[in-house]
Design a protein around this motif. Sequence first.
Motif, PDB file in Angstrom:
ATOM      1  N   ALA A   1       0.831  -1.208   0.000  1.00 36.54           N
ATOM      2  CA  ALA A   1       0.000   0.000   0.000  1.00 36.54           C
ATOM      3  C   ALA A   1       0.861   1.250   0.000  1.00 36.54           C
ATOM      4  N   SER A   2       1.961   1.237   0.749  1.00 40.96           N
ATOM      5  CA  SER A   2       2.825   2.411   0.815  1.00 40.96           C
ATOM      6  C   SER A   2       3.504   2.670  -0.516  1.00 40.96           C
ATOM      7  N   ARG A   3       3.673   1.631  -1.334  1.00 38.39           N
ATOM      8  CA  ARG A   3       4.334   1.790  -2.631  1.00 38.39           C
ATOM      9  C   ARG A   3       3.345   1.850  -3.792  1.00 38.39           C
ATOM     10  N   SER A   4       2.052   1.905  -3.479  1.00 39.71           N
ATOM     11  CA  SER A   4       1.004   1.990  -4.517  1.00 39.71           C
ATOM     12  C   SER A   4       1.040   0.811  -5.477  1.00 39.71           C
ATOM     13  N   VAL A   5       1.421  -0.348  -4.975  1.00 41.23           N
ATOM     14  CA  VAL A   5       1.421  -1.549  -5.811  1.00 41.23           C
ATOM     15  C   VAL A   5      -0.021  -1.999  -6.041  1.00 41.23           C
ATOM     16  N   THR A   6      -0.311  -2.410  -7.267  1.00 40.97           N
ATOM     17  CA  THR A   6      -1.630  -2.966  -7.565  1.00 40.97           C
ATOM     18  C   THR A   6      -1.689  -4.381  -7.001  1.00 40.97           C
ATOM     19  N   VAL A   7      -2.660  -4.625  -6.150  1.00 41.40           N
ATOM     20  CA  VAL A   7      -2.737  -5.894  -5.423  1.00 41.40           C
ATOM     21  C   VAL A   7      -4.107  -6.521  -5.630  1.00 41.40           C
ATOM     22  N   ALA A   8      -4.098  -7.827  -5.877  1.00 46.50           N
ATOM     23  CA  ALA A   8      -5.316  -8.631  -5.801  1.00 46.50           C
ATOM     24  C   ALA A   8      -5.053  -9.737  -4.784  1.00 46.50           C
ATOM     25  N   VAL A   9      -6.085 -10.095  -4.032  1.00 46.38           N
ATOM     26  CA  VAL A   9      -5.936 -11.098  -2.989  1.00 46.38           C
ATOM     27  C   VAL A   9      -6.742 -12.331  -3.380  1.00 46.38           C
TER      28      VAL A   9
ATOM     29  N   MET B   1     -10.302  -5.242   6.516  1.00 47.54           N
ATOM     30  CA  MET B   1      -8.876  -5.092   6.807  1.00 47.54           C
ATOM     31  C   MET B   1      -8.139  -4.459   5.632  1.00 47.54           C
ATOM     32  N   LEU B   2      -8.494  -4.828   4.414  1.00 46.70           N
ATOM     33  CA  LEU B   2      -7.885  -4.227   3.231  1.00 46.70           C
ATOM     34  C   LEU B   2      -8.221  -2.738   3.143  1.00 46.70           C
ATOM     35  N   THR B   3      -9.448  -2.421   3.417  1.00 43.39           N
ATOM     36  CA  THR B   3      -9.874  -1.013   3.358  1.00 43.39           C
ATOM     37  C   THR B   3      -9.130  -0.177   4.390  1.00 43.39           C
ATOM     38  N   ALA B   4      -8.976  -0.723   5.583  1.00 38.83           N
ATOM     39  CA  ALA B   4      -8.295   0.010   6.657  1.00 38.83           C
ATOM     40  C   ALA B   4      -6.837   0.287   6.318  1.00 38.83           C
ATOM     41  N   ARG B   5      -6.267  -0.492   5.417  1.00 32.77           N
ATOM     42  CA  ARG B   5      -4.848  -0.337   5.054  1.00 32.77           C
ATOM     43  C   ARG B   5      -4.661   0.330   3.698  1.00 32.77           C
ATOM     44  N   GLY B   6      -5.711   0.956   3.194  1.00 33.35           N
ATOM     45  CA  GLY B   6      -5.576   1.674   1.935  1.00 33.35           C
ATOM     46  C   GLY B   6      -5.633   0.799   0.711  1.00 33.35           C
ATOM     47  N   LEU B   7      -6.146  -0.403   0.851  1.00 29.43           N
ATOM     48  CA  LEU B   7      -6.233  -1.331  -0.278  1.00 29.43           C
ATOM     49  C   LEU B   7      -7.686  -1.650  -0.619  1.00 29.43           C
TER      50      LEU B   7
ATOM     51  N   ASP C   1      -9.424  -0.845  -3.110  1.00 30.71           N
ATOM     52  CA  ASP C   1      -9.636  -1.151  -4.520  1.00 30.71           C
ATOM     53  C   ASP C   1      -9.116  -2.517  -4.925  1.00 30.71           C
ATOM     54  N   SER C   2      -8.467  -3.216  -3.996  1.00 33.44           N
ATOM     55  CA  SER C   2      -7.910  -4.529  -4.327  1.00 33.44           C
ATOM     56  C   SER C   2      -9.018  -5.564  -4.439  1.00 33.44           C
ATOM     57  N   PRO C   3      -9.137  -6.241  -5.598  1.00 29.78           N
ATOM     58  CA  PRO C   3     -10.159  -7.286  -5.706  1.00 29.78           C
ATOM     59  C   PRO C   3      -9.792  -8.499  -4.858  1.00 29.78           C
ATOM     60  N   VAL C   4     -10.796  -9.198  -4.359  1.00 30.86           N
ATOM     61  CA  VAL C   4     -10.592 -10.423  -3.593  1.00 30.86           C
ATOM     62  C   VAL C   4     -11.261 -11.567  -4.352  1.00 30.86           C
ATOM     63  N   PHE C   5     -10.496 -12.591  -4.660  1.00 31.51           N
ATOM     64  CA  PHE C   5     -11.014 -13.765  -5.372  1.00 31.51           C
ATOM     65  C   PHE C   5     -11.065 -14.933  -4.399  1.00 31.51           C
ATOM     66  N   VAL C   6     -12.226 -15.526  -4.301  1.00 30.66           N
ATOM     67  CA  VAL C   6     -12.445 -16.605  -3.338  1.00 30.66           C
ATOM     68  C   VAL C   6     -12.358 -17.948  -4.051  1.00 30.66           C
ATOM     69  N   ILE C   7     -11.544 -18.846  -3.490  1.00 29.34           N
ATOM     70  CA  ILE C   7     -11.457 -20.217  -4.008  1.00 29.34           C
ATOM     71  C   ILE C   7     -11.816 -21.153  -2.862  1.00 29.34           C
ATOM     72  N   GLU C   8     -12.912 -21.832  -3.024  1.00 33.26           N
ATOM     73  CA  GLU C   8     -13.367 -22.720  -1.951  1.00 33.26           C
ATOM     74  C   GLU C   8     -12.506 -23.983  -1.888  1.00 33.26           C
ATOM     75  N   GLU C   9     -12.479 -24.564  -0.730  1.00 33.44           N
ATOM     76  CA  GLU C   9     -11.738 -25.799  -0.519  1.00 33.44           C
ATOM     77  C   GLU C   9     -12.330 -26.900  -1.402  1.00 33.44           C
ATOM     78  N   GLN C  10     -11.469 -27.596  -2.150  1.00 29.79           N
ATOM     79  CA  GLN C  10     -11.939 -28.628  -3.078  1.00 29.79           C
ATOM     80  C   GLN C  10     -10.813 -29.602  -3.375  1.00 29.79           C
ATOM     81  N   ALA C  11     -11.192 -30.735  -3.889  1.00 33.77           N
ATOM     82  CA  ALA C  11     -10.229 -31.793  -4.197  1.00 33.77           C
ATOM     83  C   ALA C  11      -9.426 -31.432  -5.443  1.00 33.77           C
ATOM     84  N   LEU C  12      -8.180 -31.900  -5.470  1.00 36.06           N
ATOM     85  CA  LEU C  12      -7.315 -31.717  -6.626  1.00 36.06           C
ATOM     86  C   LEU C  12      -7.339 -32.965  -7.482  1.00 36.06           C
ATOM     87  N   ASP C  13      -6.998 -32.831  -8.776  1.00 40.83           N
ATOM     88  CA  ASP C  13      -6.986 -34.004  -9.648  1.00 40.83           C
ATOM     89  C   ASP C  13      -5.697 -34.794  -9.457  1.00 40.83           C
ATOM     90  N   SER C  14      -5.486 -35.781 -10.294  1.00 45.73           N
ATOM     91  CA  SER C  14      -4.343 -36.679 -10.128  1.00 45.73           C
ATOM     92  C   SER C  14      -3.002 -35.979 -10.290  1.00 45.73           C
TER      93      SER C  14
END
Length: 584
Positions: free
Chosen positions: A201-209, A229-235, A237-250
């Motif tokens: 945030a201090s360096r104005s880096v574009t961040v996605a979580v 928490m992101l808003t409180a730290r100046g982030l 505008d950072s998008p948040v992408f949610v990945i639910e817990e799931q099984a992996l393939d072989s």
Amino acid sequence: MSLERLRASLDDAGLRLPLEGAFEQAQAAASAVRQIDDYIKPRLTDLDAPLLAVVGGSTGSGKSTIVNALIGTPTTRVGVIRPTTRQPILVHAPGDAGWFATDRILPGLARVRGTISSPGTHSSSAGDTPAVSRINELMVLAHDKVPASLAIIDAPDIDSVADENRALAAQLLAAADLWLFVTTANRYADAVPWRLLDDAASRSVTVAVVLNRVPPGAVDDVLPDLTAMLTARGLADSPVFVIEEQALDSLGMLPSSAVAEPLNWLTTIAGDKAERGRIAARTLAGAVADLDTRVARIANAREEQLAWVRSAESIAEAEYQTAMDAIDEATRDGALLRGEVLARWQDFVGTSDFFRRIESWFSRTVDSVAAWASGKPSPVVDVETQIESGLHAVIVDQGGRAAAATWESLRRSAAGRAVTDQHPTLGTESAGFTDAASATIREWQGALLKLVSDNAGNKRVRARLFSLGLNVSTVALMIVVFASTGGLTGGELVIAGGSAVLGQKLLETIFGEDNVRRLAAEARLDLQAKVRTLFDAERARVSTALDFARFGASPETLTRESRALLDDVRRAADEGSARDGVGA
């Protein structure tokens, strides 16, 4: 160029003394140099170069799994042994190979060109495999699933148990145009990730979580808290992408649908030249602004180093000045006319004729000199030798005292101990000091002889001077210089005082009263100057010992060059915006 000058200054910031906070600021200077090499220089050179997206996060957050899913093939190592990511891997579009074939970015990491030969494997041109990969190497892979004008780096864990992994993770994040920061529903509030996000945030880096491994039904509880928490730290505008817990393939892969949103986000940025330019310019400006803040702290630390050096030199200067003052006092208070000197001089001039007329006293003194010198060692030489011996003892004693006192003062601080440990001989006078003191006294005596001779103006003065003898007149002048009676008592005071007056009257018969006072003052000033030269050479040993801390960039240079770099970046951003028709 301001950037190169700043880099050179930071590379030699001069933070060598163990003052409080100096080690941390020295590390900050080294980190700043790496960021200049890794990111600021290449990005400032070409704002249109492909963006670098670093995927970072905590141990076990699933970074490598997400990178594999984004690319569509398992190019990075995934496992249960920590640390998992031992070697950073950079994956780029095939058409962007030219941007990453050299050390344009991250020049401190050796390049290993790899190829993806089959699902789940990759190999390197150097014959390396993931099992023997080294952390100081950057594996570079091309893959057609990576959007053009964008490269993705899988970084080591930011909280790795291995120090070198943590350092490399921080270095890669500092070299990124944008971050894809991976955390989990269980660890999103950990302190370590948020320290890095604060830095972003201090360096104005574009961040996605990427909020990974979210248990079913938990998103409604976790997502609002993370967003707050992101808003409180100046982030905000950072998008948040949610990945639910799931099984992996072989192959240990997530389904492509799980990363569809972050992949679309990256692809959209990569495909929009104006947006790429905006992100590059913004991140560059933020990095340089943050660098300016860090340089200010480094400059302050540098000023503290120089201030300590000045203080140490002041200590030495004060101690040697005290020594010179003591010598000066010893040559004023009659101390050098005690004992043998008094006896020799009294034998030579006597005091019984003190109240007689000066002219007749002068004639008898000349006769006395001639008679005394006949067949015997010259008594005036004895007086001169005794004075030389006493003066030499005082000078050597004070030189040793000044060295010891300076040493003790320096030893009271950690920085001073660092200096004295490297220069143990500073605690005593130099090896050649005794001989140098003797040479100084002889030089002064020679100067007195010349002073007396040069002031023999007319024939009458010269006749009297040479009748009495230059040496006798010179010794008489020394007696006058040294014979203020403040340090003598009792009989010594009477003898020394009378002897001094007799010496002065003897000189007055030759030169006159005013000239004798002038000659004595000149003689004293000359002695003071020569003693100062002698002691300046001794004190210079301290200055020489401090040179290692004195060398390096000045605080003013660091600050000036940092501000100049800020101006250069703003100018480059404005030119890029005008060219592309976008706001930076």
